[in-house]
Motif scaffolding. Structure first.
Motif, PDB file in Angstrom:
ATOM      1  N   VAL A   1      12.643   9.442   7.586  1.00 51.56           N
ATOM      2  CA  VAL A   1      12.650   9.439   6.244  1.00 51.56           C
ATOM      3  C   VAL A   1      13.915   8.414   5.678  1.00 51.56           C
ATOM      4  CG1 VAL A   1      12.891  10.646   3.904  1.00 51.56           C
ATOM      5  CG2 VAL A   1      11.348  11.211   5.885  1.00 51.56           C
ATOM      6  N   GLY A   2      13.575   7.503   4.779  1.00 51.95           N
ATOM      7  CA  GLY A   2      14.711   6.762   4.274  1.00 51.95           C
ATOM      8  C   GLY A   2      15.004   5.446   4.980  1.00 51.95           C
ATOM      9  N   PHE A   3      13.999   5.053   6.033  1.00 54.95           N
ATOM     10  CA  PHE A   3      14.010   3.929   6.851  1.00 54.95           C
ATOM     11  C   PHE A   3      12.933   3.091   6.910  1.00 54.95           C
ATOM     12  CE2 PHE A   3      17.847   6.366   8.095  1.00 54.95           C
ATOM     13  CZ  PHE A   3      18.781   5.332   8.287  1.00 54.95           C
ATOM     14  N   THR A   4      13.139   2.042   7.399  1.00 51.08           N
ATOM     15  CA  THR A   4      11.936   0.800   7.460  1.00 51.08           C
ATOM     16  C   THR A   4      11.816   0.492   8.911  1.00 51.08           C
ATOM     17  OG1 THR A   4      12.181   0.410   5.055  1.00 51.08           O
ATOM     18  CG2 THR A   4      11.062  -1.266   6.476  1.00 51.08           C
TER      19      THR A   4
ATOM     20  N   VAL B   1       6.630  -0.678   7.565  1.00 46.54           N
ATOM     21  CA  VAL B   1       6.366   0.650   7.104  1.00 46.54           C
ATOM     22  C   VAL B   1       7.798   1.247   6.564  1.00 46.54           C
ATOM     23  CG1 VAL B   1       5.548   3.049   8.341  1.00 46.54           C
ATOM     24  CG2 VAL B   1       4.552   0.785   8.979  1.00 46.54           C
ATOM     25  N   SER B   2       7.733   1.679   5.339  1.00 41.84           N
ATOM     26  CA  SER B   2       8.871   2.551   4.998  1.00 41.84           C
ATOM     27  C   SER B   2       8.679   3.886   4.604  1.00 41.84           C
ATOM     28  CB  SER B   2       9.496   1.584   3.507  1.00 41.84           C
ATOM     29  OG  SER B   2       9.778   0.589   3.873  1.00 41.84           O
ATOM     30  N   HIS B   3       9.343   4.767   5.256  1.00 37.30           N
ATOM     31  CA  HIS B   3       9.157   5.971   4.794  1.00 37.30           C
ATOM     32  C   HIS B   3       9.903   6.693   3.581  1.00 37.30           C
ATOM     33  CE1 HIS B   3       8.465  10.044   7.314  1.00 37.30           C
ATOM     34  NE2 HIS B   3       8.160  10.347   6.223  1.00 37.30           N
ATOM     35  N   GLN B   4       9.335   6.388   2.573  1.00 38.22           N
ATOM     36  CA  GLN B   4       9.959   6.796   1.239  1.00 38.22           C
ATOM     37  C   GLN B   4      10.395   8.125   0.995  1.00 38.22           C
ATOM     38  OE1 GLN B   4       7.033   4.631  -0.990  1.00 38.22           O
ATOM     39  NE2 GLN B   4       8.922   3.382  -1.699  1.00 38.22           N
ATOM     40  N   SER B   5       9.434   9.353   1.320  1.00 43.07           N
ATOM     41  CA  SER B   5       9.695  10.480   1.034  1.00 43.07           C
ATOM     42  C   SER B   5       8.944  11.333   2.319  1.00 43.07           C
ATOM     43  CB  SER B   5       9.557  11.163  -0.168  1.00 43.07           C
ATOM     44  OG  SER B   5       8.070  10.829  -0.731  1.00 43.07           O
TER      45      SER B   5
ATOM     46  N   LYS C   1      22.491   1.197   5.342  1.00 39.47           N
ATOM     47  CA  LYS C   1      22.371   0.328   6.804  1.00 39.47           C
ATOM     48  C   LYS C   1      21.183  -0.647   6.617  1.00 39.47           C
ATOM     49  CE  LYS C   1      24.449   4.186   9.017  1.00 39.47           C
ATOM     50  NZ  LYS C   1      25.656   3.714   9.203  1.00 39.47           N
ATOM     51  N   PHE C   2      21.249  -1.499   7.466  1.00 37.30           N
ATOM     52  CA  PHE C   2      20.094  -2.712   7.759  1.00 37.30           C
ATOM     53  C   PHE C   2      18.736  -1.678   8.109  1.00 37.30           C
ATOM     54  CE2 PHE C   2      17.796  -5.092  11.375  1.00 37.30           C
ATOM     55  CZ  PHE C   2      17.262  -5.999  10.172  1.00 37.30           C
ATOM     56  N   LEU C   3      17.679  -1.958   7.495  1.00 37.47           N
ATOM     57  CA  LEU C   3      16.562  -1.373   7.762  1.00 37.47           C
ATOM     58  C   LEU C   3      16.464   0.022   7.190  1.00 37.47           C
ATOM     59  CD1 LEU C   3      14.998  -2.337  11.273  1.00 37.47           C
ATOM     60  CD2 LEU C   3      14.431  -3.181   9.215  1.00 37.47           C
ATOM     61  N   GLN C   4      17.321   0.123   6.006  1.00 35.03           N
ATOM     62  CA  GLN C   4      17.277   1.589   5.320  1.00 35.03           C
ATOM     63  C   GLN C   4      16.657   1.149   4.022  1.00 35.03           C
ATOM     64  OE1 GLN C   4      20.963   3.271   5.249  1.00 35.03           O
ATOM     65  NE2 GLN C   4      20.515   5.144   4.363  1.00 35.03           N
ATOM     66  N   THR C   5      16.139   2.305   3.358  1.00 37.02           N
ATOM     67  CA  THR C   5      15.375   1.983   2.118  1.00 37.02           C
ATOM     68  C   THR C   5      15.827   2.992   1.202  1.00 37.02           C
ATOM     69  OG1 THR C   5      13.210   2.085   1.021  1.00 37.02           O
ATOM     70  CG2 THR C   5      13.179   3.355   3.059  1.00 37.02           C
ATOM     71  N   LYS C   6      16.051   2.876  -0.079  1.00 35.78           N
ATOM     72  CA  LYS C   6      16.463   3.747  -1.003  1.00 35.78           C
ATOM     73  C   LYS C   6      15.899   3.313  -2.468  1.00 35.78           C
ATOM     74  CE  LYS C   6      20.943   4.665   1.109  1.00 35.78           C
ATOM     75  NZ  LYS C   6      22.571   4.590   0.895  1.00 35.78           N
ATOM     76  N   SER C   7      15.880   4.529  -3.087  1.00 38.34           N
ATOM     77  CA  SER C   7      15.188   4.249  -4.682  1.00 38.34           C
ATOM     78  C   SER C   7      16.686   4.373  -5.413  1.00 38.34           C
ATOM     79  CB  SER C   7      14.383   5.388  -5.005  1.00 38.34           C
ATOM     80  OG  SER C   7      13.100   5.552  -4.315  1.00 38.34           O
TER      81      SER C   7
ATOM     82  N   PHE D   1       0.984  -1.246  -0.027  1.00 42.00           N
ATOM     83  CA  PHE D   1      -0.075  -0.123  -0.188  1.00 42.00           C
ATOM     84  C   PHE D   1       0.734   1.277   0.102  1.00 42.00           C
ATOM     85  CE2 PHE D   1      -2.090  -3.081   3.087  1.00 42.00           C
ATOM     86  CZ  PHE D   1      -2.614  -3.810   2.423  1.00 42.00           C
ATOM     87  N   ASN D   2       0.357   2.034  -0.658  1.00 42.18           N
ATOM     88  CA  ASN D   2       1.138   3.712  -0.656  1.00 42.18           C
ATOM     89  C   ASN D   2       0.191   4.426   0.284  1.00 42.18           C
ATOM     90  OD1 ASN D   2       1.225   6.416  -2.287  1.00 42.18           O
ATOM     91  ND2 ASN D   2       3.188   5.420  -1.873  1.00 42.18           N
ATOM     92  N   ILE D   3       0.567   5.289   0.929  1.00 43.53           N
ATOM     93  CA  ILE D   3      -0.045   6.158   1.846  1.00 43.53           C
ATOM     94  C   ILE D   3       0.754   7.621   1.881  1.00 43.53           C
ATOM     95  CG2 ILE D   3      -0.863   6.573   4.369  1.00 43.53           C
ATOM     96  CD1 ILE D   3      -1.331   3.674   4.816  1.00 43.53           C
ATOM     97  N   LYS D   4      -0.215   8.561   1.662  1.00 42.53           N
ATOM     98  CA  LYS D   4       0.497   9.942   1.428  1.00 42.53           C
ATOM     99  C   LYS D   4      -0.502  10.981   1.817  1.00 42.53           C
ATOM    100  CE  LYS D   4       0.463  10.273  -3.423  1.00 42.53           C
ATOM    101  NZ  LYS D   4       0.981  10.608  -4.723  1.00 42.53           N
ATOM    102  N   GLY D   5      -0.052  12.226   1.901  1.00 41.53           N
ATOM    103  CA  GLY D   5      -1.090  13.141   2.303  1.00 41.53           C
ATOM    104  C   GLY D   5      -0.695  14.030   3.594  1.00 41.53           C
TER     105      GLY D   5
END
Length: 870
Positions: A562-565, A583-587, A655-661, A540-544
């Motif tokens: 931001v940038g972590f899960t 839960v990944s905070h992408q931006s 790092k562990f639990l980091q998220t990147k595009s 799911f994508n959630i924003k707002g």
């Protein structure tokens, strides 16, 4: 040889039953002892407003009206299009049993029987309840194993159940041919009830507590309003309802279509046969127990001084009423039957005569052939429906009589208390989605009907209707290399086979052909690098502008930067675990939420409901079908992926639990450094159409490192060794996160008042009564699966939740709930598997440290050694 009286029934057109009370007519149809028409004054009333409107007056709908009204809900209204019991209820055989192979459905059966035992006293209405017990017959060794398997899954429940020897079976049912019988599974308290009288007793109770039962009152239109209420239109006028419950039986599809839903339901024709008086039956001093011949695929019970037996034909011979799916239920159909077809069930008739020889001399005086409604997996659909506010369903009951009481109570509790009283995700209507086509529903319903009495193995797979449209981009690449499992419409590899290995589906209660290949996949991930298709994840994508506030309200964990899960849990108001997601905070303010395949719409419904209820300004989008997911794990996973991207994947940078595009082989992916295996790894989220190209690039890049595939069986073994909990096993709506060992994911001190926070504080203050522990045990050729009984000092004290073979220590490994006093490391207990108790010991978890933990400890040791040198 069939008697002439039986032959005369071939081709007989059965349009209805003889007059009430005719000799030999089944009690479920003719011996009505409840009120048929309630006082006119009760039914002539009309309400413009209702708290709950129930559509359908079969036993399930009436049971819900009874339970809601009894619990104190005002303005409960039931609308029935013709008369109570019309549809499938009136002609049902009325069997009641404590037995169910599912764990929590046992609770539904148990409650139903206990309710039926006291309903006559409460309402003053005779219900015609007989409880002679029931016996399931085993005539093959594998059936005996199945009985042992079911016994260990029953001992920790309240249900009485026993394996009995042939001598005891003959004593209880002296009319049997005992030549092939090896054992029986006996449930005292089982029996049968008159469905008509049961429904009328529930109706009397519903009226007693204030519910309005209105009929005939067909619903002609359902209109949702912006505030979540409904306008329900009938020929009597319109009614405003806070919620509606579709309990319309084989009319449920028509009700769903009124609001644009296609419920995956299909009516099938089920026949049962009633004999005239049989002298040997009449001479008995007590009623025979209900019999279920599993190999012959039929049930049999005493009906007055004769017998009633109902077969389940094979999927090739059974008949689906598919015209009702394409053209709708014929107008006016209510208490009618289909033409009987004795030829279709003759092999089962002959099996019954072989097992109960007195049938050879009996005259068949009636064949009942009526519609019952099946869902694809034969289980009903019960609960709120995702995507439609305040619309609930209680439909698809192949066994509505035994389910009616328990489901009425279950739904009533859920509606009144805002959460289910216990976990029943197997009945969640949201287990189906847009991928569930009419063709799939028919294929699966046909299969499910034909498989009514097949052996119920662990890790069972059923293949009708597959694949659906929901295949990942790797399906064509992998299907010839692996054994696929079915997960919410998706095909996902369970295990892979090599040339020379047996690739067949070989279900067993013992270790079978997948055992060695899974061991190889385990070693692949632990020693080299493996790739797994994780596309079935719900996404799911959630924003707002209110996204952070919403998630802070939903989840017990803090919101990642931001940038972590992180791993987060949604709790119920009573502090139970409703769901587990990453839960990944992408931006800033935009999140990717990921859940298991089996809980996609289950979780989405909860999130959407809370967002609407709280008035949060957010956009929620289900992107499950848009994204494919590849997992890459093992000590060489970084080395392989680094060849394909310019992004620095080193430990200090990614790092562990980091998220990147980033891009992998020039393919855009969202990369999260996480792996359910507990080893070094990444999950790569990408466009579904890019899956094959991404997979090929990774496999080609990893040739030097010996890259290979692995499936979900190996992943399960790996996650158990790391003591990773699984939603639906170690945690669900039956457990709280503290007893499940999830304290590190629950932040009771965070400012947000998340759902369940106050309840969890009270649970913590009172102290726990049980804990989840990890056990090891040495077995022979059988491993724990979950839901087995735990013994201590000659008593059942708990239950397992999931298990596997540990290829690391070459023993079985299992999670289990035990009393707190038995949860200390070193405590010895026993785990029951296939009728044998195996010694087990509580170990310090995890059995194997995760890769991030091992790396952190290695760095500490390295720093310590350097300090010593200084």
């Amino acid at each position: 040889m069939l008697r002439p009286g039986i032959r005369r029934l071939r081709g007989l057109r059965l349009l209805g039953f003889p007059p009430r009370g005719s000799p030999g007519c089944p009690r479920s149809v003719c011996s009505r002892q409840g009120e048929e028409n309630p006082p006119l004054s009760a039914e002539s009333r009309w309400k413009d407003r209702a708290e709950t409107v129930i559509i359908g007056g079969g036993c399930v709908g009436v049971s819900l009206a009874y339970h809601l009204a009894k619990a104190g809900m005002k303005d409960v209204v039931l609308l029935e299009k013709s008369e109570l019991t019309a549809g499938s209820t009136w002609h049902a055989a009325g069997l009641t049993t404590y037995f169910h192979p599912g764990i929590n459905l046992k609770k539904i059966h148990y409650y139903s029987i206990k309710l039926y035992e006291k309903l006559e006293e409460e309402t003053g209405q005779v219900v015609g309840f007989h409880q002679p017990g029931s016996i399931r017959i085993a005539t093959t060794p594998v059936r005996v194993d199945e009985f042992k398997y079911q016994m260990t899954r029953t001992r920790w429940h309240a249900t009485e159940q026993y394996i009995i020897e042939p001598e005891k079976i003959q004593e209880m049912f002296p009319l049997l041919n005992m030549n092939k019988i090896l054992a029986g599974l006996y449930n005292p308290g089982d029996g049968h009830i008159d469905p008509y009288s049961l429904t009328m007793a529930l109706a009397a109770g519903a009226r007693k507590y204030g519910a309005l039962l209105k009929y005939p009152a067909p619903v002609t239109s359902l209109k949702p309003r912006s505030d979540g209420t409904w306008d329900v239109e009938t020929p009597h006028g319109s009614m405003r309802a806070n919620r509606i419950v579709n309990a319309a039986g084989f009319w449920a599809r028509e009700v769903g279509k009124m609001i644009g839903l296609e419920h995956p339901l299909i009516p099938v024709q089920h026949q049962y046969i009633i004999t005239s008086t049989i002298p040997e039956v009449k001479a008995l001093k007590r009623e025979l127990p209900v019999l279920r011949d599993l190999e012959g695929s039929f049930y049999l019970r005493q009906e007055r001084d004769g017998l009633l037996f109902g077969p389940y034909e094979s999927q090739e011979k059974m008949k689906v009423q598919d015209s009702w799916v394409t053209s709708g239920v014929p107008p006016g159909f209510g208490k009618e039957l289909f033409e009987s077809d004795l030829d279709r069930i003759m092999e089962h008739v002959e099996a019954a005569m072989d097992l109960v020889p007195v049938l050879k001399k009996a005259d068949i005086i009636r064949i009942v052939n009526g519609p019952i409604t099946y869902s694809p997996d034969i289980l009903p659909m019960v609960g709120p429906h995702q995507g439609v506010r305040n619309y609930w369903v209680a439909v698809g009951f192949g066994y509505g009589i035994i389910h009616a009481g328990g489901v009425g109570k279950y739904l009533s509790d859920w509606i009144l208390h805002r959460e289910p009283p216990f976990d029943l995700i197997e009945l969640d209507p949201n287990r189906y989605g847009k991928w569930t086509t009419a063709e799939y529903t028919e294929a699966k319903a046909r299969e499910s009907y034909g498989f009514n009495n097949i052996v119920g193995y662990p890790k069972e797979e059923r293949f009708a209707g597959r694949p659906t449209q929901r295949v990942s981009g790797l399906y064509e690449t992998l299907e010839s290399k692996c054994s696929m499992g079915f997960h919410s419409g998706w095909e996902q590899p369970h295990w892979f086979y090599k040339p020379g290995q047996d690739p067949g589906y070989r279900p067993s209660f013992h270790r079978t052909n997948w055992f060695e290949p899974v061991g190889s996949e385990y070693q692949q991930v632990m020693q080299r690098v493996g790739v797994i298709d994780l596309s079935p994840f719900g996404k799911f994508n959630i924003k707002g502008q209110d996204s952070i506030r919403l998630l802070d309200h939903l989840f017990a964990n803090v919101i990642p930067k931001v940038g972590f899960t992180n791993i987060s849990h949604m709790l119920t108001p009573k502090g139970r675990v409703y769901a587990e997601l990453t839960v990944s905070h992408q931006s800033p303010g935009e999140f990717l939420l990921v859940t298991g395949s089996g809980s996609e719409l289950h979780d989405l419904r909860w999130i959407e409901e809370e967002a609407i209820k709280g008035g949060y300004d957010v956009e929620i989008k289900n992107i499950t079908d848009e994204l494919g997911v590849l997992g890459v794990a093992g000590p060489y996973s970084r080395k392989v992926l680094q060849k394909l991207t310019s992004e620095d994947l080193s430990d200090n940078v990614f790092k562990f639990l980091q998220t990147k595009s980033l891009k992998v082989s020039n393919i855009p992916v969202t990369a999260i450094r996480i792996s359910y295996t507990g080893e070094l790894g990444w999950e790569l989220y990408h466009r579904r159409e890019d899956s094959a190209a991404l997979y090929d690039a990774i496999m080609n890049a990893g040739q030097e490192e010996g890259i290979d595939n692995f499936g979900t069986y190996a992943m399960n073994a790996l996650r158990l060794e790391k003591a990773f909990r699984a939603w639906g096993s170690e945690m669900n709506c039956d457990t709280n996160p503290l007893e499940a060992g999830l304290e590190s994911f629950v932040k009771l001190n965070k400012p947000a008042d998340f759902i369940g926070k106050q309840a969890l504080k009270q649970i913590k203050a009172k102290g726990l009564k049980r804990r989840l522990v990890c056990l090891t045990l040495a077995t022979d050729d059988v491993d724990p699966e979950g839901n087995e009984s735990i013994w201590y000092d000659g008593k059942v004290v708990g239950n397992t939740t999931s298990g596997s073979y540990s290829y690391r220590i070459q023993k079985s490994l299992v999670f289990a709930y035990v009393p707190v006093e038995l949860s200390k490391v070193g405590q010895q207990v026993e785990v029951e598997l296939l009728g044998k108790n195996y010694p087990a010991v509580v170990i310090q978890e995890p059995l194997v440290l995760t890769e991030p933990t091992r790396s952190r400890l290695q760095k500490k040791r390295w720093k310590g050694q350097n300090l010593k040198r200084l």
